[in-house]
Design a protein around this motif. Structure first.
Motif, PDB file in Angstrom:
ATOM      1  N   VAL A 251      45.096 -72.762-116.377  1.00 41.50           N
ATOM      2  CA  VAL A 251      44.764 -72.119-115.104  1.00 41.50           C
ATOM      3  C   VAL A 251      45.904 -71.277-114.528  1.00 41.50           C
ATOM      4  O   VAL A 251      45.772 -70.683-113.458  1.00 41.50           O
ATOM      5  CB  VAL A 251      44.335 -73.175-114.053  1.00 41.50           C
ATOM      6  CG1 VAL A 251      42.985 -73.777-114.424  1.00 41.50           C
ATOM      7  CG2 VAL A 251      45.396 -74.258-113.910  1.00 41.50           C
ATOM      8  N   GLY A 252      47.041 -71.233-115.217  1.00 43.65           N
ATOM      9  CA  GLY A 252      48.131 -70.374-114.753  1.00 43.65           C
ATOM     10  C   GLY A 252      49.085 -71.011-113.782  1.00 43.65           C
ATOM     11  O   GLY A 252      49.825 -70.303-113.094  1.00 43.65           O
ATOM     12  N   LEU A 253      49.089 -72.334-113.712  1.00 42.82           N
ATOM     13  CA  LEU A 253      50.038 -73.033-112.833  1.00 42.82           C
ATOM     14  C   LEU A 253      51.258 -73.474-113.637  1.00 42.82           C
ATOM     15  O   LEU A 253      51.133 -73.904-114.788  1.00 42.82           O
ATOM     16  CB  LEU A 253      49.375 -74.249-112.189  1.00 42.82           C
ATOM     17  CG  LEU A 253      48.212 -73.985-111.228  1.00 42.82           C
ATOM     18  CD1 LEU A 253      47.657 -75.314-110.719  1.00 42.82           C
ATOM     19  CD2 LEU A 253      48.636 -73.113-110.068  1.00 42.82           C
ATOM     20  N   SER A 254      52.415 -73.374-113.036  1.00 35.77           N
ATOM     21  CA  SER A 254      53.639 -73.783-113.729  1.00 35.77           C
ATOM     22  C   SER A 254      53.746 -75.303-113.763  1.00 35.77           C
ATOM     23  O   SER A 254      53.070 -76.003-113.002  1.00 35.77           O
ATOM     24  CB  SER A 254      54.860 -73.202-113.010  1.00 35.77           C
ATOM     25  OG  SER A 254      55.009 -73.814-111.734  1.00 35.77           O
ATOM     26  N   LYS A 255      54.647 -75.790-114.628  1.00 37.98           N
ATOM     27  CA  LYS A 255      54.873 -77.231-114.714  1.00 37.98           C
ATOM     28  C   LYS A 255      55.398 -77.779-113.399  1.00 37.98           C
ATOM     29  O   LYS A 255      55.049 -78.887-112.982  1.00 37.98           O
ATOM     30  CB  LYS A 255      55.858 -77.545-115.837  1.00 37.98           C
ATOM     31  CG  LYS A 255      55.278 -77.371-117.239  1.00 37.98           C
ATOM     32  CD  LYS A 255      56.288 -77.784-118.297  1.00 37.98           C
ATOM     33  CE  LYS A 255      55.697 -77.649-119.694  1.00 37.98           C
ATOM     34  NZ  LYS A 255      56.666 -78.042-120.755  1.00 37.98           N
TER      35      LYS A 255
ATOM     36  N   ILE B  70      36.713 -71.591-111.191  1.00 41.49           N
ATOM     37  CA  ILE B  70      37.628 -71.832-112.316  1.00 41.49           C
ATOM     38  C   ILE B  70      36.861 -71.818-113.643  1.00 41.49           C
ATOM     39  O   ILE B  70      37.326 -71.253-114.637  1.00 41.49           O
ATOM     40  CB  ILE B  70      38.375 -73.167-112.129  1.00 41.49           C
ATOM     41  CG1 ILE B  70      39.293 -73.102-110.902  1.00 41.49           C
ATOM     42  CG2 ILE B  70      39.200 -73.498-113.374  1.00 41.49           C
ATOM     43  CD1 ILE B  70      39.930 -74.426-110.535  1.00 41.49           C
ATOM     44  N   ALA B  71      35.688 -72.439-113.645  1.00 48.19           N
ATOM     45  CA  ALA B  71      34.878 -72.481-114.862  1.00 48.19           C
ATOM     46  C   ALA B  71      34.496 -71.068-115.310  1.00 48.19           C
ATOM     47  O   ALA B  71      34.581 -70.727-116.494  1.00 48.19           O
ATOM     48  CB  ALA B  71      33.620 -73.323-114.629  1.00 48.19           C
ATOM     49  N   ALA B  72      34.103 -70.239-114.346  1.00 50.67           N
ATOM     50  CA  ALA B  72      33.725 -68.859-114.664  1.00 50.67           C
ATOM     51  C   ALA B  72      34.925 -68.060-115.143  1.00 50.67           C
ATOM     52  O   ALA B  72      34.816 -67.216-116.042  1.00 50.67           O
ATOM     53  CB  ALA B  72      33.100 -68.193-113.437  1.00 50.67           C
ATOM     54  N   GLY B  73      36.094 -68.334-114.563  1.00 51.34           N
ATOM     55  CA  GLY B  73      37.297 -67.577-114.909  1.00 51.34           C
ATOM     56  C   GLY B  73      37.961 -68.010-116.205  1.00 51.34           C
ATOM     57  O   GLY B  73      38.639 -67.205-116.849  1.00 51.34           O
TER      58      GLY B  73
ATOM     59  N   LYS C 123      45.199 -74.420-103.073  1.00 52.30           N
ATOM     60  CA  LYS C 123      45.340 -73.080-102.478  1.00 52.30           C
ATOM     61  C   LYS C 123      45.671 -72.038-103.552  1.00 52.30           C
ATOM     62  O   LYS C 123      45.122 -70.929-103.543  1.00 52.30           O
ATOM     63  CB  LYS C 123      46.449 -73.092-101.416  1.00 52.30           C
ATOM     64  CG  LYS C 123      46.062 -73.781-100.123  1.00 52.30           C
ATOM     65  CD  LYS C 123      47.247 -73.796 -99.151  1.00 52.30           C
ATOM     66  CE  LYS C 123      46.925 -74.595 -97.894  1.00 52.30           C
ATOM     67  NZ  LYS C 123      48.096 -74.671 -96.985  1.00 52.30           N
ATOM     68  N   LYS C 124      46.562 -72.394-104.465  1.00 53.90           N
ATOM     69  CA  LYS C 124      46.956 -71.468-105.529  1.00 53.90           C
ATOM     70  C   LYS C 124      45.765 -71.170-106.443  1.00 53.90           C
ATOM     71  O   LYS C 124      45.528 -70.012-106.817  1.00 53.90           O
ATOM     72  CB  LYS C 124      48.107 -72.079-106.336  1.00 53.90           C
ATOM     73  CG  LYS C 124      48.633 -71.199-107.467  1.00 53.90           C
ATOM     74  CD  LYS C 124      49.404 -69.987-106.945  1.00 53.90           C
ATOM     75  CE  LYS C 124      49.927 -69.099-108.069  1.00 53.90           C
ATOM     76  NZ  LYS C 124      51.029 -69.732-108.828  1.00 53.90           N
ATOM     77  N   LEU C 125      45.024 -72.195-106.788  1.00 55.97           N
ATOM     78  CA  LEU C 125      43.851 -72.013-107.649  1.00 55.97           C
ATOM     79  C   LEU C 125      42.784 -71.165-106.957  1.00 55.97           C
ATOM     80  O   LEU C 125      42.123 -70.333-107.598  1.00 55.97           O
ATOM     81  CB  LEU C 125      43.262 -73.379-108.030  1.00 55.97           C
ATOM     82  CG  LEU C 125      44.084 -74.231-108.991  1.00 55.97           C
ATOM     83  CD1 LEU C 125      43.487 -75.629-109.105  1.00 55.97           C
ATOM     84  CD2 LEU C 125      44.163 -73.570-110.361  1.00 55.97           C
TER      85      LEU C 125
ATOM     86  N   SER D  61      34.429 -82.289-100.987  1.00 56.13           N
ATOM     87  CA  SER D  61      33.798 -82.257-102.302  1.00 56.13           C
ATOM     88  C   SER D  61      33.041 -80.951-102.527  1.00 56.13           C
ATOM     89  O   SER D  61      33.067 -80.391-103.630  1.00 56.13           O
ATOM     90  CB  SER D  61      32.840 -83.447-102.454  1.00 56.13           C
ATOM     91  OG  SER D  61      33.551 -84.660-102.381  1.00 56.13           O
ATOM     92  N   GLN D  62      32.396 -80.459-101.481  1.00 53.63           N
ATOM     93  CA  GLN D  62      31.708 -79.167-101.575  1.00 53.63           C
ATOM     94  C   GLN D  62      32.713 -78.044-101.837  1.00 53.63           C
ATOM     95  O   GLN D  62      32.478 -77.147-102.652  1.00 53.63           O
ATOM     96  CB  GLN D  62      30.923 -78.895-100.288  1.00 53.63           C
ATOM     97  CG  GLN D  62      29.717 -79.803-100.107  1.00 53.63           C
ATOM     98  CD  GLN D  62      29.036 -79.590 -98.766  1.00 53.63           C
ATOM     99  OE1 GLN D  62      29.680 -79.267 -97.764  1.00 53.63           O
ATOM    100  NE2 GLN D  62      27.728 -79.774 -98.733  1.00 53.63           N
ATOM    101  N   GLU D  63      33.818 -78.119-101.147  1.00 52.60           N
ATOM    102  CA  GLU D  63      34.899 -77.141-101.297  1.00 52.60           C
ATOM    103  C   GLU D  63      35.425 -77.138-102.738  1.00 52.60           C
ATOM    104  O   GLU D  63      35.604 -76.074-103.356  1.00 52.60           O
ATOM    105  CB  GLU D  63      36.014 -77.534-100.322  1.00 52.60           C
ATOM    106  CG  GLU D  63      37.097 -76.517-100.106  1.00 52.60           C
ATOM    107  CD  GLU D  63      38.110 -77.025 -99.081  1.00 52.60           C
ATOM    108  OE1 GLU D  63      39.235 -77.361 -99.492  1.00 52.60           O
ATOM    109  OE2 GLU D  63      37.766 -77.116 -97.885  1.00 52.60           O
ATOM    110  N   LEU D  64      35.635 -78.331-103.278  1.00 48.12           N
ATOM    111  CA  LEU D  64      36.171 -78.451-104.632  1.00 48.12           C
ATOM    112  C   LEU D  64      35.142 -78.069-105.693  1.00 48.12           C
ATOM    113  O   LEU D  64      35.500 -77.537-106.743  1.00 48.12           O
ATOM    114  CB  LEU D  64      36.666 -79.874-104.888  1.00 48.12           C
ATOM    115  CG  LEU D  64      37.923 -80.288-104.119  1.00 48.12           C
ATOM    116  CD1 LEU D  64      38.284 -81.740-104.410  1.00 48.12           C
ATOM    117  CD2 LEU D  64      39.100 -79.370-104.468  1.00 48.12           C
TER     118      LEU D  64
END
Length: 220
Positions: free
Chosen positions: A151-155, A120-123, A168-170, A110-113
């Motif tokens: 967020v730039g992830l494909s379907k 992500i929020a800042a970006g 990992k991608k995020l 949870s800390q990691e996330l």
């Protein structure tokens, strides 16, 4: 030339000036007292809300069987450090941590996330609340909400159902965004707001403690 009349007029003028100054001081005193009372009420309210949020987070840890050792203090300390480093108020961080804990059942994960949510929020310009909700859903297998964040992830990546790979991608896409945002002028203003808010909560706690002592003393 009527010296006596002139003197009387001068005396009356001085009395009027003195009266006006006295009245002005009275008004200033009343307004200052009102502001002080308003600040005191706001401080007590801020402390009460912060205390309730901290207790709620602790209760979530208890319900999940994660309140062993110093976990409650560790989690709240983690929130406090994040707040100071990023300028994001704990009003938003604690509920975000709470929902991630309920999804993962794991403090470290949870800390990691939550750190990832801040990046992500800042970006993306989204709120930490929005991002943490999307991460919570994605962890539980509902990745559509992440896609709506842009967020730039494909379907294909989103529909894979492999949360670890998505995470990992995020982490690569948004690495360091929260730190960068904290170093901007707006980030500095946010940190000042955090400091002011914490000072208000501390004052509120002091007022609550003082009122409690006075209440106990009055019953003796």
């Amino acid at each position: 030339f009527d010296a006596k009349g002139f003197k009387q007029a001068e005396t009356a003028s001085k009395k009027l000036e003195k009266g006006v100054k006295s009245l002005a001081k009275s008004f200033i005193g009343v307004f200052a007292a009102q502001k002080l009372i308003q600040f005191g009420k706001a401080s007590v309210k801020a402390f009460a809300e912060d205390d309730a949020a901290a207790r709620s987070l602790g209760k979530t840890l208890e319900n999940l069987g994660l309140a062993y050792g110093s976990n409650i203090g560790t989690v709240n300390g983690f929130i406090n450090r994040l707040e100071a480093q990023t300028g994001v108020l704990d009003d938003e961080l604690r509920p975000a941590m709470d929902r991630l804990l309920r999804a993962t059942g794991d403090v470290a994960k949870s800390q990691e996330l939550l750190n990832l949510a801040l990046d992500i929020a800042a970006g993306t310009g989204k709120s930490v609340t929005q991002v943490s909700q999307s991460l919570q859903k994605a962890y539980l297998g509902q990745t559509a909400a992440l896609g709506r964040l842009g967020v730039g992830l494909s379907k294909a990546e989103l529909s894979s159902g492999d949360f670890e790979e998505i995470q990992k991608k995020l982490a690569i896409l948004f690495a360091g965004q929260a730190t960068t945002a904290a170093g901007t002028y707006q980030g500095s203003l946010n940190k000042l707001e955090v400091a002011a808010n914490n000072a208000k909560e501390t004052i509120g706690q002091g007022l609550v403690d003082a009122l409690g002592i006075l209440s106990n003393s009055s019953t003796i």
